[in-house]
Motif scaffolding. Structure first.
Motif, PDB file in Angstrom:
ATOM      1  N   LEU A 101      25.777  29.011 -12.355  1.00  0.00           N
ATOM      2  CA  LEU A 101      25.583  28.057 -11.259  1.00  0.00           C
ATOM      3  C   LEU A 101      24.394  27.144 -11.543  1.00  0.00           C
ATOM      4  CD1 LEU A 101      26.064  30.243  -8.037  1.00  0.00           C
ATOM      5  CD2 LEU A 101      27.537  28.366  -8.796  1.00  0.00           C
ATOM      6  N   ARG A 102      23.287  27.742 -11.935  1.00  0.00           N
ATOM      7  CA  ARG A 102      22.061  26.967 -12.170  1.00  0.00           C
ATOM      8  C   ARG A 102      22.233  25.964 -13.297  1.00  0.00           C
ATOM      9  NH1 ARG A 102      18.353  32.176 -10.906  1.00  0.00           N
ATOM     10  NH2 ARG A 102      18.258  31.785  -8.655  1.00  0.00           N
ATOM     11  N   GLU A 103      23.011  26.308 -14.296  1.00  0.00           N
ATOM     12  CA  GLU A 103      23.299  25.362 -15.384  1.00  0.00           C
ATOM     13  C   GLU A 103      24.040  24.138 -14.867  1.00  0.00           C
ATOM     14  OE1 GLU A 103      25.474  27.710 -18.205  1.00  0.00           O
ATOM     15  OE2 GLU A 103      23.666  28.762 -18.893  1.00  0.00           O
ATOM     16  N   ARG A 104      24.642  24.256 -13.708  1.00  0.00           N
ATOM     17  CA  ARG A 104      25.390  23.161 -13.091  1.00  0.00           C
ATOM     18  C   ARG A 104      24.645  22.549 -11.908  1.00  0.00           C
ATOM     19  NH1 ARG A 104      27.657  26.365 -16.016  1.00  0.00           N
ATOM     20  NH2 ARG A 104      29.461  25.799 -17.259  1.00  0.00           N
ATOM     21  N   GLY A 105      23.354  22.872 -11.800  1.00  0.00           N
ATOM     22  CA  GLY A 105      22.524  22.307 -10.753  1.00  0.00           C
ATOM     23  C   GLY A 105      22.762  22.895  -9.370  1.00  0.00           C
ATOM     24  N   LEU A 106      23.300  24.105  -9.314  1.00  0.00           N
ATOM     25  CA  LEU A 106      23.604  24.760  -8.043  1.00  0.00           C
ATOM     26  C   LEU A 106      22.818  26.054  -7.900  1.00  0.00           C
ATOM     27  CD1 LEU A 106      27.484  24.350  -8.201  1.00  0.00           C
ATOM     28  CD2 LEU A 106      25.904  23.028  -6.779  1.00  0.00           C
ATOM     29  N   GLU A 107      22.636  26.490  -6.673  1.00  0.00           N
ATOM     30  CA  GLU A 107      21.982  27.760  -6.358  1.00  0.00           C
ATOM     31  C   GLU A 107      22.906  28.562  -5.439  1.00  0.00           C
ATOM     32  OE1 GLU A 107      18.997  29.101  -7.258  1.00  0.00           O
ATOM     33  OE2 GLU A 107      18.612  27.420  -8.594  1.00  0.00           O
ATOM     34  N   PRO A 108      22.827  29.877  -5.474  1.00  0.00           N
ATOM     35  CA  PRO A 108      23.607  30.674  -4.522  1.00  0.00           C
ATOM     36  C   PRO A 108      23.244  30.279  -3.086  1.00  0.00           C
ATOM     37  CG  PRO A 108      22.672  32.086  -6.210  1.00  0.00           C
ATOM     38  CD  PRO A 108      22.055  30.721  -6.384  1.00  0.00           C
ATOM     39  N   ALA A 109      24.227  30.274  -2.223  1.00  0.00           N
ATOM     40  CA  ALA A 109      23.993  29.924  -0.818  1.00  0.00           C
ATOM     41  C   ALA A 109      23.128  30.989  -0.160  1.00  0.00           C
ATOM     42  CB  ALA A 109      25.322  29.801  -0.082  1.00  0.00           C
ATOM     43  N   GLU A 110      21.984  30.572   0.376  1.00  0.00           N
ATOM     44  CA  GLU A 110      21.148  31.495   1.137  1.00  0.00           C
ATOM     45  C   GLU A 110      21.684  31.651   2.549  1.00  0.00           C
ATOM     46  OE1 GLU A 110      16.927  30.977   0.963  1.00  0.00           O
ATOM     47  OE2 GLU A 110      17.020  30.319  -1.130  1.00  0.00           O
ATOM     48  N   ASP A 111      22.333  30.613   3.052  1.00  0.00           N
ATOM     49  CA  ASP A 111      22.890  30.628   4.399  1.00  0.00           C
ATOM     50  C   ASP A 111      24.347  30.156   4.345  1.00  0.00           C
ATOM     51  OD1 ASP A 111      23.456  30.530   7.092  1.00  0.00           O
ATOM     52  OD2 ASP A 111      21.905  29.047   7.575  1.00  0.00           O
ATOM     53  N   PRO A 112      25.260  31.058   3.979  1.00  0.00           N
ATOM     54  CA  PRO A 112      26.665  30.657   3.881  1.00  0.00           C
ATOM     55  C   PRO A 112      27.231  30.134   5.201  1.00  0.00           C
ATOM     56  CG  PRO A 112      26.368  32.944   3.194  1.00  0.00           C
ATOM     57  CD  PRO A 112      25.045  32.437   3.620  1.00  0.00           C
ATOM     58  N   ASP A 113      26.729  30.640   6.322  1.00  0.00           N
ATOM     59  CA  ASP A 113      27.215  30.156   7.621  1.00  0.00           C
ATOM     60  C   ASP A 113      26.970  28.660   7.784  1.00  0.00           C
ATOM     61  OD1 ASP A 113      28.048  32.708   8.285  1.00  0.00           O
ATOM     62  OD2 ASP A 113      26.227  33.180   9.423  1.00  0.00           O
ATOM     63  N   ALA A 114      25.854  28.162   7.256  1.00  0.00           N
ATOM     64  CA  ALA A 114      25.550  26.733   7.350  1.00  0.00           C
ATOM     65  C   ALA A 114      26.530  25.908   6.510  1.00  0.00           C
ATOM     66  CB  ALA A 114      24.115  26.466   6.912  1.00  0.00           C
ATOM     67  N   VAL A 115      26.901  26.413   5.341  1.00  0.00           N
ATOM     68  CA  VAL A 115      27.871  25.718   4.489  1.00  0.00           C
ATOM     69  C   VAL A 115      29.220  25.645   5.204  1.00  0.00           C
ATOM     70  CG1 VAL A 115      29.113  25.791   2.273  1.00  0.00           C
ATOM     71  CG2 VAL A 115      26.690  26.436   2.375  1.00  0.00           C
ATOM     72  N   ILE A 116      29.635  26.768   5.783  1.00  0.00           N
ATOM     73  CA  ILE A 116      30.906  26.815   6.503  1.00  0.00           C
ATOM     74  C   ILE A 116      30.857  25.906   7.722  1.00  0.00           C
ATOM     75  CG2 ILE A 116      32.457  28.309   7.839  1.00  0.00           C
ATOM     76  CD1 ILE A 116      31.685  30.584   5.854  1.00  0.00           C
ATOM     77  N   ALA A 117      29.769  25.956   8.472  1.00  0.00           N
ATOM     78  CA  ALA A 117      29.638  25.126   9.672  1.00  0.00           C
ATOM     79  C   ALA A 117      29.718  23.638   9.325  1.00  0.00           C
ATOM     80  CB  ALA A 117      28.334  25.435  10.399  1.00  0.00           C
ATOM     81  N   ALA A 118      29.090  23.220   8.243  1.00  0.00           N
ATOM     82  CA  ALA A 118      29.125  21.815   7.829  1.00  0.00           C
ATOM     83  C   ALA A 118      30.554  21.391   7.485  1.00  0.00           C
ATOM     84  CB  ALA A 118      28.195  21.578   6.640  1.00  0.00           C
TER      85      ALA A 118
END
Length: 177
Positions: free
Chosen positions: A137-154
């Motif tokens: 993930l980090r090699e692709r400029g991403l980080e694990p979601a700390e708050d998955p609920d926020a991702v889903i809500a968006a």
């Protein structure tokens, strides 16, 4: 080539290179293999043409799919949805790039008729290949979601109403609505 999504092809290569789970409950299967994922009742070509299943979401058979919510030609820019094995279907990510950090949270998704969420206890062990996946993930400029609920809500704020309006007639046709 596994799919028309370059990052999904890279994920497939990573997935195939390990014997351990990259994320809890996540298993890649045949890209767009509708027969494997959808029950026979949902064989309406219009329904099937708008969904691209690509992975098992948890150990009980829920599955992830890309929803062709528009005529966008870049499939990676379309929303990701989850279908629960016991019912329930929800938009969980605005696009594929938003979806990948959800996997990095390393928790099985729970899906019911009212919601979809990831829950992880602080002391839960990570999947066997979690660290390799986080590095990927980090090699692709991403980080694990700390708050998955926020991702889903968006994602739901943007797409949930349209998704519900789109899917309801198909479910009504087979007596599920």
């Amino acid at each position: 080539m596994y799919s028309p999504i370059p990052v999904l092809n890279e994920l497939k290569d990573l997935y195939d290179s390990t014997r351990d789970f990259l994320a809890d409950g996540f298993e890649l299967y045949g890209y767009d293999d509708k027969e494997r994922y959808f029950p026979r009742e949902l064989d309406d070509p219009e329904f099937l043409s708008r969904l691209i299943p690509f992975a098992q979401a948890n150990g009980t058979g829920s599955m992830y799919a890309i929803w062709r919510s528009s005529d966008e030609t870049d499939v990676a820019l379309l929303p990701v949805v989850v279908f629960g094995d016991e019912g329930g279907e929800h938009v969980i990510a605005r696009d594929f790039r938003d979806f990948l950090p959800l996997l990095g949270h390393d928790a099985e998704i729970t899906v019911d008729h009212d919601s979809a969420y990831y829950f992880r206890e602080e002391d839960d062990d990570h999947s066997g290949s979690h660290e390799m996946f986080v590095e990927w993930l980090r090699e692709r400029g991403l980080e694990p979601a700390e708050d998955p609920d926020a991702v889903i809500a968006a994602a739901q704020e943007i797409h949930a109403e349209r998704f519900r309006a789109w899917i309801t007639p198909f479910y009504a046709k087979v007596g599920w609505a």
